[in-house]
Every structure is written in structure tokens, then in C-alpha cells.
Scaffold this motif. Structure first.
Motif, mmCIF file in Angstrom:
data_model
loop_
_atom_site.group_PDB
_atom_site.id
_atom_site.type_symbol
_atom_site.label_atom_id
_atom_site.label_comp_id
_atom_site.label_asym_id
_atom_site.label_seq_id
_atom_site.Cartn_x
_atom_site.Cartn_y
_atom_site.Cartn_z
ATOM 1 N N THR A 187 0.831 -1.207 0.000
ATOM 2 C CA THR A 187 0.000 0.000 0.000
ATOM 3 C C THR A 187 0.866 1.258 0.000
ATOM 4 O O THR A 187 1.790 1.397 0.805
ATOM 5 C CB THR A 187 -0.925 0.014 1.232
ATOM 6 O OG1 THR A 187 -1.768 -1.137 1.190
ATOM 7 C CG2 THR A 187 -1.781 1.274 1.259
ATOM 8 N N GLY A 188 0.553 2.154 -0.925
ATOM 9 C CA GLY A 188 1.268 3.414 -1.017
ATOM 10 C C GLY A 188 2.566 3.366 -1.791
ATOM 11 O O GLY A 188 3.216 4.397 -1.992
ATOM 12 N N GLU A 189 2.969 2.173 -2.239
ATOM 13 C CA GLU A 189 4.234 2.045 -2.965
ATOM 14 C C GLU A 189 4.098 2.516 -4.411
ATOM 15 O O GLU A 189 2.997 2.540 -4.973
ATOM 16 C CB GLU A 189 4.706 0.590 -2.951
ATOM 17 C CG GLU A 189 5.085 0.068 -1.571
ATOM 18 C CD GLU A 189 6.374 0.678 -1.055
ATOM 19 O OE1 GLU A 189 7.120 1.284 -1.866
ATOM 20 O OE2 GLU A 189 6.645 0.565 0.155
ATOM 21 N N ASN A 190 5.222 2.863 -5.008
ATOM 22 C CA ASN A 190 5.273 3.265 -6.417
ATOM 23 C C ASN A 190 5.507 2.006 -7.250
ATOM 24 O O ASN A 190 6.583 1.406 -7.195
ATOM 25 C CB ASN A 190 6.400 4.269 -6.637
ATOM 26 C CG ASN A 190 6.351 4.910 -8.005
ATOM 27 O OD1 ASN A 190 5.275 5.234 -8.514
ATOM 28 N ND2 ASN A 190 7.502 5.101 -8.616
ATOM 29 N N LEU A 191 4.504 1.586 -8.010
ATOM 30 C CA LEU A 191 4.552 0.322 -8.737
ATOM 31 C C LEU A 191 5.039 0.537 -10.165
ATOM 32 O O LEU A 191 4.436 1.285 -10.937
ATOM 33 C CB LEU A 191 3.163 -0.326 -8.759
ATOM 34 C CG LEU A 191 3.057 -1.704 -9.394
ATOM 35 C CD1 LEU A 191 3.847 -2.744 -8.606
ATOM 36 C CD2 LEU A 191 1.586 -2.130 -9.505
ATOM 37 N N LEU A 192 6.127 -0.113 -10.514
ATOM 38 C CA LEU A 192 6.674 -0.051 -11.867
ATOM 39 C C LEU A 192 6.099 -1.193 -12.690
ATOM 40 O O LEU A 192 6.036 -2.331 -12.231
ATOM 41 C CB LEU A 192 8.202 -0.157 -11.831
ATOM 42 C CG LEU A 192 8.928 0.925 -11.031
ATOM 43 C CD1 LEU A 192 10.399 0.576 -10.886
ATOM 44 C CD2 LEU A 192 8.766 2.287 -11.703
ATOM 45 N N LEU A 193 5.702 -0.888 -13.932
ATOM 46 C CA LEU A 193 5.042 -1.886 -14.773
ATOM 47 C C LEU A 193 5.625 -1.875 -16.187
ATOM 48 O O LEU A 193 6.289 -0.919 -16.597
ATOM 49 C CB LEU A 193 3.534 -1.608 -14.857
ATOM 50 C CG LEU A 193 2.758 -1.719 -13.543
ATOM 51 C CD1 LEU A 193 1.336 -1.233 -13.748
ATOM 52 C CD2 LEU A 193 2.769 -3.146 -13.020
ATOM 53 N N LEU A 194 5.331 -2.949 -16.912
ATOM 54 C CA LEU A 194 5.678 -3.002 -18.329
ATOM 55 C C LEU A 194 4.767 -2.079 -19.115
ATOM 56 O O LEU A 194 3.686 -1.690 -18.651
ATOM 57 C CB LEU A 194 5.552 -4.433 -18.845
ATOM 58 C CG LEU A 194 6.551 -5.450 -18.281
ATOM 59 C CD1 LEU A 194 6.186 -6.859 -18.751
ATOM 60 C CD2 LEU A 194 7.966 -5.111 -18.713
ATOM 61 N N GLU A 195 5.164 -1.772 -20.344
ATOM 62 C CA GLU A 195 4.354 -0.908 -21.192
ATOM 63 C C GLU A 195 3.102 -1.643 -21.666
ATOM 64 O O GLU A 195 2.979 -2.864 -21.517
ATOM 65 C CB GLU A 195 5.179 -0.461 -22.408
ATOM 66 C CG GLU A 195 5.610 -1.601 -23.305
ATOM 67 C CD GLU A 195 6.495 -1.138 -24.446
ATOM 68 O OE1 GLU A 195 6.736 0.075 -24.563
ATOM 69 O OE2 GLU A 195 6.940 -1.997 -25.221
ATOM 70 N N ASP A 196 2.158 -0.901 -22.225
ATOM 71 C CA ASP A 196 0.922 -1.489 -22.747
ATOM 72 C C ASP A 196 1.246 -2.566 -23.775
ATOM 73 O O ASP A 196 2.193 -2.442 -24.556
ATOM 74 C CB ASP A 196 0.047 -0.414 -23.405
ATOM 75 C CG ASP A 196 -0.545 0.548 -22.388
ATOM 76 O OD1 ASP A 196 -0.679 0.152 -21.218
ATOM 77 O OD2 ASP A 196 -0.864 1.686 -22.759
ATOM 78 N N GLY A 197 0.424 -3.611 -23.793
ATOM 79 C CA GLY A 197 0.617 -4.712 -24.734
ATOM 80 C C GLY A 197 1.135 -5.968 -24.065
ATOM 81 O O GLY A 197 0.968 -7.065 -24.597
ATOM 82 N N HIS A 198 1.764 -5.810 -22.894
ATOM 83 C CA HIS A 198 2.239 -6.967 -22.139
ATOM 84 C C HIS A 198 1.140 -7.401 -21.172
ATOM 85 O O HIS A 198 0.661 -6.602 -20.358
ATOM 86 C CB HIS A 198 3.503 -6.622 -21.345
ATOM 87 C CG HIS A 198 4.713 -6.407 -22.200
ATOM 88 N ND1 HIS A 198 5.526 -7.445 -22.593
ATOM 89 C CD2 HIS A 198 5.241 -5.281 -22.731
ATOM 90 C CE1 HIS A 198 6.521 -6.958 -23.327
ATOM 91 N NE2 HIS A 198 6.365 -5.651 -23.430
ATOM 92 N N CYS A 199 0.759 -8.675 -21.230
ATOM 93 C CA CYS A 199 -0.303 -9.147 -20.342
ATOM 94 C C CYS A 199 0.125 -9.094 -18.882
ATOM 95 O O CYS A 199 -0.710 -8.983 -17.992
ATOM 96 C CB CYS A 199 -0.741 -10.555 -20.728
ATOM 97 S SG CYS A 199 0.535 -11.818 -20.524
#
Length: 296
Positions: A187-199
């Protein structure tokens, strides 16, 4: 009208260039152009708009294209069925894996596939989920390994294994000292994600949907390796599939990987293929090797 003319038409639709289509079809450009014109004359409609340095499909051509692909696909199924009737575990099998599975699963199964299926020549490709499904339906590949569920109209799917998610945090992060991590701890963390298109992006968002976690709007990675570097640089935390944290991909180099406490969020990795495929025996054999390997 014959299959050869349809192949020329599909090649031209894919490349939008007479020279490239002729090269793909192993004929001269004048021959391909003449056969396309012959097909148009036979059908009584224009399929191609010919412009300088540019080829586009007419509206009718766009409607005919998926039907032509389907006809070619079915004709290849006939040839494949006849060829492999006496030895279904021989010949080529085109397999595509999504980028968040392929680099981590293949080292575990390649040797077993070669040993247990010595007459089967695997042609391996890597695509994101939607392009993989498109190529599967178009007959360009015969088996896909990806995260389920997926839209499966005209396709068969089979779950192969459940893969847990893990949390990757910078070494200096407070969670790095925990034995394991609860979902609420994010909770409250900065979540890094892949770009759009990756499931995997959608799966991570789904896992975190019940807590107040902030998706980073400033950074989106193109691969898991880039995502790892971003975590190590202290830009945030991320979720990684468990296979992508084994061996040299685990903790170290600025980041720490932590397991989730129960209940552990997971994703289902499975296989997808066309219902009409003539390679069901080979597909079943490959799937069974993957399934048993991941149970060991």
C-alpha cells in the motif's frame, strides 16, 4: 482461382509491396503482378489499389483477405495431416511464447524436448499476447504458450502450471528485510510496470487492484530486464513471475526479491492452439513435457 494465386494475394497484403511479395513467394515481380491481375479478372473485382511505391487493399480486398488466409490455413492443415499421419511426432512445430515466459521457461524444457521428441523440430518465436493470437489464427504458428485466460474463439486452451508472483524491491527498501511480504504491505508504494501490450502489466494491476498502490506514470519498461534495472535504481517496486527470479535473475545487483505470504497471487500459464490443428499429438506431447517439468 487456385491456392497459388491466393498465396500471392496474401503475401502482397502482408508486405504492401510487389517486390517484397514476389521475393517472399519466390517468383519474379512481373509474374506475381500478372497472377494478381488474373485473380482480379476471375473474381470480377479490384483487390489492390496500385500507386507509385505504395500498395493498398480495396474495401473488397480487405473483406476477402481473412477468407483467403483461412483457405490457405486449411489447405496447410490437410498437407500437415497427411504428412504426419504415420509419424505425428516428426517434422516442424512452430511455437510462440510471450516475452515474460519464453526466456525463463525455455532453458528448463529445451533439453527434455530434444531428448523425448528427437524427430520434432521446434521453430521458436516470441510475441506479445495479441500478436501471438493473431498469428495463431492466421496459421503462422501452431502452438502458443502464454498466460491464461485469453479470448479463445476457434482455439483450444490447456492450463499447464500456476506461477507465483514475487515482489522485487530496491536493496535499501524496508521490505527487503522481511522474510515474506503481504499484499497489504505494498500500500502506497510506487509500482513499476511493463508498457501497454504486455499481459503481465494487466496481471500485476489485477493483483494490486484491492490495495492503494500508485502506478508510476513516468516510467514504463519494455522488458522484465529493464524493469529490474528500474527497481535497482530505486525508482519503485514491481511484481515479477517466479521463473524470472531464479538463478542469475534473483536477488542481487541492487534489488531484492521477496516471496508473498499466503495466499500467494499467481498467474496461470497455459497453451493455446487452433481447434482444427492437425498437430494435436505433437502439441499434447510438448504440453505434457512442460507440465511435468514444472511439477518437479
Amino acid at each position: 482461382m487456385n491456392l497459388r494465386d491466393l498465396k500471392y494475394f496474401v503475401a502482397l497484403a502482408d508486405t504492401r509491396h510487389f517486390g517484397k511479395a514476389a521475393e517472399r513467394s519466390f517468383v519474379s515481380q512481373p509474374t506475381l503482378s500478372a497472377q494478381i491481375k488474373k485473380l482480379e479478372n476471375y473474381l470480377g473485382v479490384q483487390l489492390i489499389e496500385r500507386q507509385p511505391r505504395k500498395v493498398t487493399l480495396t474495401e473488397t480486398g480487405m473483406k476477402i483477405l481473412p477468407v483467403a488466409r483461412r483457405i490457405l490455413q486449411e489447405s496447410e492443415e490437410i498437407v500437415s495431416l497427411a504428412r504426419h499421419e504415420h509419424d505425428p511426432l516428426a517434422g516442424k512445430l512452430k511455437i510462440a511464447l510471450i516475452p515474460t515466459i519464453g526466456p525463463y521457461l525455455l532453458p528448463l524444457i529445451t533439453r527434455k524436448l530434444r531428448k523425448q521428441l528427437p524427430r520434432l523440430k521446434l521453430m521458436l518465436y516470441e510475441y506479445q499476447t495479441n500478436p501471438l493470437l493473431d498469428r495463431l489464427r492466421d496459421g503462422e504458428i501452431e502452438l502458443g504458450i502464454l498466460a491464461l485466460p485469453v479470448p479463445h474463439d476457434g482455439l483450444e486452451t490447456r492450463p499447464l502450471y500456476e506461477e507465483p508472483f514475487t515482489v522485487a524491491v530496491p536493496n535499501q527498501h524496508a521490505l527487503a528485510k522481511r522474510n515474506n511480504v503481504k499484499l497489504d504491505d505494498l500500500t502506497g508504494e510506487n509500482l513499476l510496470l511493463l508498457e501497454d501490450g504486455h499481459c503481465l502489466r494487466d496481471q500485476a494491476l489485477d493483483v494490486c487492484s484491492k490495495i492503494d498502490v500508485k502506478e508510476s506514470e513516468d516510467y514504463r519498461a519494455t522488458s522484465l530486464e529493464t524493469l529490474r534495472q528500474m527497481v535497482a535504481a530505486g525508482l519503485g517496486i514491481t511484481l515479477l513471475p517466479e521463473l524470472a527470479t531464479r538463478g542469475p535473475f534473483g536477488s542481487g545487483h541492487g534489488l531484492t526479491v521477496k516471496s508473498f505470504a499466503r495466499p500467494v497471487p499467481t498467474r496461470t500459464v497455459g497453451a493455446v492452439w487452433r481447434k482444427s490443428s492437425a498437430r494435436s499429438a505433437a502439441i499434447d506431447a510438448v504440453c505434457e513435457i512442460i507440465r511435468t517439468t514444472m511439477q518437479e
